[in-house]
Structure formats: C-alpha cells, structure tokens
Design a protein around this motif. Structure first.
Motif, PDB file in Angstrom:
ATOM      1  N   LYS A  21      -1.953 -47.270  -1.234  1.00 59.36           N
ATOM      2  CA  LYS A  21      -2.283 -45.845  -1.288  1.00 59.36           C
ATOM      3  C   LYS A  21      -3.502 -45.548  -2.153  1.00 59.36           C
ATOM      4  O   LYS A  21      -4.350 -44.720  -1.792  1.00 59.36           O
ATOM      5  CB  LYS A  21      -1.074 -45.049  -1.794  1.00 59.36           C
ATOM      6  CG  LYS A  21       0.054 -44.989  -0.778  1.00 59.36           C
ATOM      7  CD  LYS A  21       1.167 -44.063  -1.242  1.00 59.36           C
ATOM      8  CE  LYS A  21       2.254 -43.969  -0.179  1.00 59.36           C
ATOM      9  NZ  LYS A  21       3.348 -43.062  -0.612  1.00 59.36           N
ATOM     10  N   GLU A  22      -3.597 -46.183  -3.318  1.00 59.79           N
ATOM     11  CA  GLU A  22      -4.733 -45.917  -4.210  1.00 59.79           C
ATOM     12  C   GLU A  22      -6.035 -46.360  -3.566  1.00 59.79           C
ATOM     13  O   GLU A  22      -7.045 -45.645  -3.622  1.00 59.79           O
ATOM     14  CB  GLU A  22      -4.534 -46.643  -5.546  1.00 59.79           C
ATOM     15  CG  GLU A  22      -3.410 -46.082  -6.395  1.00 59.79           C
ATOM     16  CD  GLU A  22      -3.207 -46.909  -7.645  1.00 59.79           C
ATOM     17  OE1 GLU A  22      -3.006 -48.135  -7.530  1.00 59.79           O
ATOM     18  OE2 GLU A  22      -3.252 -46.326  -8.741  1.00 59.79           O
ATOM     19  N   GLU A  31       8.699 -42.888   0.614  1.00 56.30           N
ATOM     20  CA  GLU A  31       7.462 -43.585   0.244  1.00 56.30           C
ATOM     21  C   GLU A  31       6.767 -42.977  -0.968  1.00 56.30           C
ATOM     22  O   GLU A  31       5.781 -43.527  -1.465  1.00 56.30           O
ATOM     23  CB  GLU A  31       6.527 -43.642   1.456  1.00 56.30           C
ATOM     24  CG  GLU A  31       7.135 -44.482   2.580  1.00 56.30           C
ATOM     25  CD  GLU A  31       6.263 -44.510   3.816  1.00 56.30           C
ATOM     26  OE1 GLU A  31       5.143 -43.962   3.769  1.00 56.30           O
ATOM     27  OE2 GLU A  31       6.712 -45.074   4.827  1.00 56.30           O
ATOM     28  N   GLU A  32       7.254 -41.832  -1.442  1.00 49.97           N
ATOM     29  CA  GLU A  32       6.692 -41.227  -2.654  1.00 49.97           C
ATOM     30  C   GLU A  32       7.481 -41.631  -3.893  1.00 49.97           C
ATOM     31  O   GLU A  32       7.102 -41.305  -5.012  1.00 49.97           O
ATOM     32  CB  GLU A  32       6.703 -39.688  -2.530  1.00 49.97           C
ATOM     33  CG  GLU A  32       5.886 -39.156  -1.370  1.00 49.97           C
ATOM     34  CD  GLU A  32       4.435 -39.603  -1.394  1.00 49.97           C
ATOM     35  OE1 GLU A  32       3.896 -39.970  -0.339  1.00 49.97           O
ATOM     36  OE2 GLU A  32       3.854 -39.619  -2.505  1.00 49.97           O
ATOM     37  N   VAL A  45       9.035 -43.795  -6.939  1.00 48.28           N
ATOM     38  CA  VAL A  45       8.536 -44.835  -7.839  1.00 48.28           C
ATOM     39  C   VAL A  45       9.204 -46.169  -7.532  1.00 48.28           C
ATOM     40  O   VAL A  45       8.598 -47.237  -7.709  1.00 48.28           O
ATOM     41  CB  VAL A  45       8.757 -44.435  -9.322  1.00 48.28           C
ATOM     42  CG1 VAL A  45      10.242 -44.366  -9.656  1.00 48.28           C
ATOM     43  CG2 VAL A  45       8.054 -45.416 -10.262  1.00 48.28           C
ATOM     44  N   TYR A  98      10.117 -47.218  -4.525  1.00 51.95           N
ATOM     45  CA  TYR A  98       9.420 -47.769  -3.355  1.00 51.95           C
ATOM     46  C   TYR A  98       8.087 -48.385  -3.782  1.00 51.95           C
ATOM     47  O   TYR A  98       7.714 -49.465  -3.327  1.00 51.95           O
ATOM     48  CB  TYR A  98       9.192 -46.672  -2.321  1.00 51.95           C
ATOM     49  CG  TYR A  98       8.431 -47.142  -1.096  1.00 51.95           C
ATOM     50  CD1 TYR A  98       9.063 -47.870  -0.097  1.00 51.95           C
ATOM     51  CD2 TYR A  98       7.075 -46.864  -0.949  1.00 51.95           C
ATOM     52  CE1 TYR A  98       8.376 -48.307   1.021  1.00 51.95           C
ATOM     53  CE2 TYR A  98       6.374 -47.294   0.169  1.00 51.95           C
ATOM     54  CZ  TYR A  98       7.032 -48.017   1.149  1.00 51.95           C
ATOM     55  OH  TYR A  98       6.347 -48.462   2.246  1.00 51.95           O
ATOM     56  N   TYR A  99       7.384 -47.700  -4.673  1.00 47.22           N
ATOM     57  CA  TYR A  99       6.111 -48.213  -5.182  1.00 47.22           C
ATOM     58  C   TYR A  99       6.301 -49.566  -5.855  1.00 47.22           C
ATOM     59  O   TYR A  99       5.535 -50.506  -5.633  1.00 47.22           O
ATOM     60  CB  TYR A  99       5.510 -47.199  -6.163  1.00 47.22           C
ATOM     61  CG  TYR A  99       4.244 -47.674  -6.825  1.00 47.22           C
ATOM     62  CD1 TYR A  99       4.269 -48.210  -8.113  1.00 47.22           C
ATOM     63  CD2 TYR A  99       3.016 -47.619  -6.170  1.00 47.22           C
ATOM     64  CE1 TYR A  99       3.124 -48.663  -8.731  1.00 47.22           C
ATOM     65  CE2 TYR A  99       1.857 -48.078  -6.776  1.00 47.22           C
ATOM     66  CZ  TYR A  99       1.913 -48.588  -8.053  1.00 47.22           C
ATOM     67  OH  TYR A  99       0.769 -49.039  -8.654  1.00 47.22           O
ATOM     68  N   ARG A 100       7.337 -49.685  -6.674  1.00 47.21           N
ATOM     69  CA  ARG A 100       7.601 -50.956  -7.359  1.00 47.21           C
ATOM     70  C   ARG A 100       7.966 -52.042  -6.353  1.00 47.21           C
ATOM     71  O   ARG A 100       7.550 -53.205  -6.501  1.00 47.21           O
ATOM     72  CB  ARG A 100       8.742 -50.780  -8.362  1.00 47.21           C
ATOM     73  CG  ARG A 100       8.366 -49.950  -9.581  1.00 47.21           C
ATOM     74  CD  ARG A 100       9.586 -49.686 -10.438  1.00 47.21           C
ATOM     75  NE  ARG A 100       9.270 -48.840 -11.579  1.00 47.21           N
ATOM     76  CZ  ARG A 100      10.188 -48.292 -12.361  1.00 47.21           C
ATOM     77  NH1 ARG A 100      11.476 -48.495 -12.133  1.00 47.21           N
ATOM     78  NH2 ARG A 100       9.834 -47.537 -13.385  1.00 47.21           N
ATOM     79  N   THR A 117       4.813 -53.108  -4.587  1.00 41.12           N
ATOM     80  CA  THR A 117       3.998 -53.892  -5.523  1.00 41.12           C
ATOM     81  C   THR A 117       4.523 -55.319  -5.623  1.00 41.12           C
ATOM     82  O   THR A 117       3.748 -56.284  -5.614  1.00 41.12           O
ATOM     83  CB  THR A 117       3.989 -53.233  -6.915  1.00 41.12           C
ATOM     84  OG1 THR A 117       3.423 -51.921  -6.804  1.00 41.12           O
ATOM     85  CG2 THR A 117       3.157 -54.054  -7.898  1.00 41.12           C
TER      86      THR A 117
END
Length: 296
Positions: free
Chosen positions: A141-142, A211-212, A214, A216-218, A221
């Motif tokens: 995303k970034e 998907e927003e 944290v 899911y982000y971890r 990653t």
C-alpha cells in the motif's frame, strides 16, 4: 566549508570536469577518485574536459556507491531528456522520505528508465496492463501510494494521465529496491505467492480480511519476508521451537491445519519444504489475523 548537495558532500567553490555526458550533465572526479554526476542547465556549454564547474551552476548532484549503477546511470542520462531524469530523481527522493528507508542505487536506472519508456509508450498510444495491480494495491500500500503520487507529478509536468497500472509497476520497482534485489521478476513471484497463501487462508476459514486492520498489515508484512526467503532459497531455522510448536499445534489446531495446506502447496509448486520455525510463525500470524477478522 562543506555543503551537502543531493547525495554527496561538496567541497570548495569549483570542480573540474572529467567527462561530458551532454550539454546539461558532466562527471567530475575528486582527489580520492570518487565520481560525481552533476546536472545544471547548460553546465557543459562551451566547456572541455579539465574546465571548472562553479557550484552556482549546479542544480543536482549524484554519487552512486554502486559502480555498476553509476556507469549505467551515466549511459541513461545520455539517452533520456533532462526533464525525465529530474522527474525520476524527484519521485525517488519523495519515496525515501515517505518510506523512511534506504533504496538500492539501481532504482535510479530501473525507475527512471521505466517512467521514461511508459511516457513514450503512452504518447504513441500504447498502454500495458498490469496483471497484478489488484494484489499490488493490497500488499504494498505505501509503495502503491507513491506510485499514485508519481502519476500526479507526471500529469502536472507533462499534461498526460497515465493509467493506474503504471502506479503498480512503479510500486514494484520501489519494493524491489527496498529488498536490494535487481531482478523484478522476483517481486512478481513473491506477489503471486502472497496471493496464493492468503487465498488458502480465506478458503479454509471462509472469511474476507479487513485490509485496513493492523493485524492484516502485520500478516502481509510477515508474508513479504517469508516469500522473499522462499524465492531466494533461504530457510529460516533456529532449532529452538520444537516444544513451542507442539503447544501451538494444540492451541491453534485449525490454523496449524491451514499451515499444513500451505506447506503442501509450497512443496508441490515450489519444491520447498517448510521448516518447523516457518510453520510456527505462519500459524501464529494466521491465528491472529483470522481471530481478529472474525471477532471485529
């Protein structure tokens, strides 16, 4: 007195030209032998090798620590208009600020060349579809946001609106540079592997991820680094997880069964045996993301 200009410490009021690349770009060499690429409108006009360049003539200065990147960048400068080089440098500088991490010097070649050719293709009426666009937007995303920023700059500078597919391509170049890998094909393989793993998890638990979140982000990653190790043939193993894995198998039975499916898929498709350590951390991450998705 030292003055930081671009990517090097610049000393003194003048530098001597070692090589002329074009009317706007020259190469200078300091006493230690380090080459610097300096840019400025008309900086080489009526100049010869050995002549001095004054600091007030310089708009941008580059020093690339990778000698291969330095040589290729010099070749690129000769072939590409100055405004495209400046555009690429602006986007890379923005990416470094936003991501807060170093990027491989080869990005100056790969990204600048990609942006230039994509603009030329578009003006010729040719567009290229990015088959992984949807996954790139989810997994990186970034980097994708920086790709969108790049499209905005291109539209403002050149009055053309490139398709979102190009934001995805730019994002992959950035992720590739973050991981210090020159071959972007690895990034495509990694993205496909992440997609395959997340699909197995979704189908096993019959869920759609937030998907927003944290969590899911971890999870993503973790999958990025996991897929990077797998594609490059590097197995993570510390030999101290046997007892913990036995506990996790019982505590997170469904998640471990999901990992078994993933391990089978990876062995069959990629001929890679997952270590107990990889299984352990995958199980923990899957349990966390699934539990939070179901309960929130």
């Amino acid at each position: 007195m030292e003055k930081f200009v671009g990517f090097l410490f610049y000393m003194g009021d003048a530098m001597k030209i070692d090589k002329i690349l074009n009317n706007n770009v020259v190469v200078v060499k300091e006493s230690g032998g380090t080459e610097k690429i300096v840019m400025g409108k008309g900086i080489a006009y009526k100049k010869r090798i050995g002549d001095e360049v004054l600091k007030e003539q310089i708009d941008k200065t580059f020093i690339l620590s990778n000698s291969d990147a330095n040589n290729k960048f010099q070749e690129l400068i000769v072939a590409i208009p100055l405004e495209h080089i400046e555009l690429g440098e602006e986007i890379i500088s923005y990416a470094k600020r936003e991501l807060g991490k170093s990027l491989n010097d080869m990005l100056y070649i790969s990204l600048v060349d990609h942006i230039y050719t994509s603009i030329v293709r578009f003006l010729e009426g040719v567009t290229v579809k990015n088959a992984l666009l949807w996954d790139i937007r989810r997994f990186y995303k970034e980097e994708y946001a920086i790709g969108e920023y790049a499209l905005e700059v291109i539209e403002k500078r050149f009055k053309i609106c490139l398709p979102k597919d190009e934001a995805g391509f730019i994002a992959l170049h950035l992720v590739n540079a973050e991981m210090d890998e020159e071959n972007i094909r690895d990034m495509y393989q990694m993205t496909r592997l992440i997609q395959e793993i997340t699909n197995i998890v979704k189908y096993t638990f019959h869920i759609e991820f937030d998907e927003e979140s944290v969590y899911y982000y971890r999870f993503i990653t973790h999958l990025k680094f996991f897929s990077q190790r797998l594609i490059r043939g590097k197995i993570y193993k510390d030999g101290e997880t046997d007892d913990l894995l036995d506990v996790i198998k019982l505590k997170y039975k469904k998640s471990y069964e999901c990992v078994d499916k993933i391990a089978y898929h990876i062995q069959k498709k990629y001929h890679h045996m997952l270590s107990d350590e990889e299984k352990l951390y995958l199980t923990i991450h899957i349990e966390r993301v699934v539990h939070k998705t179901v309960t929130e």
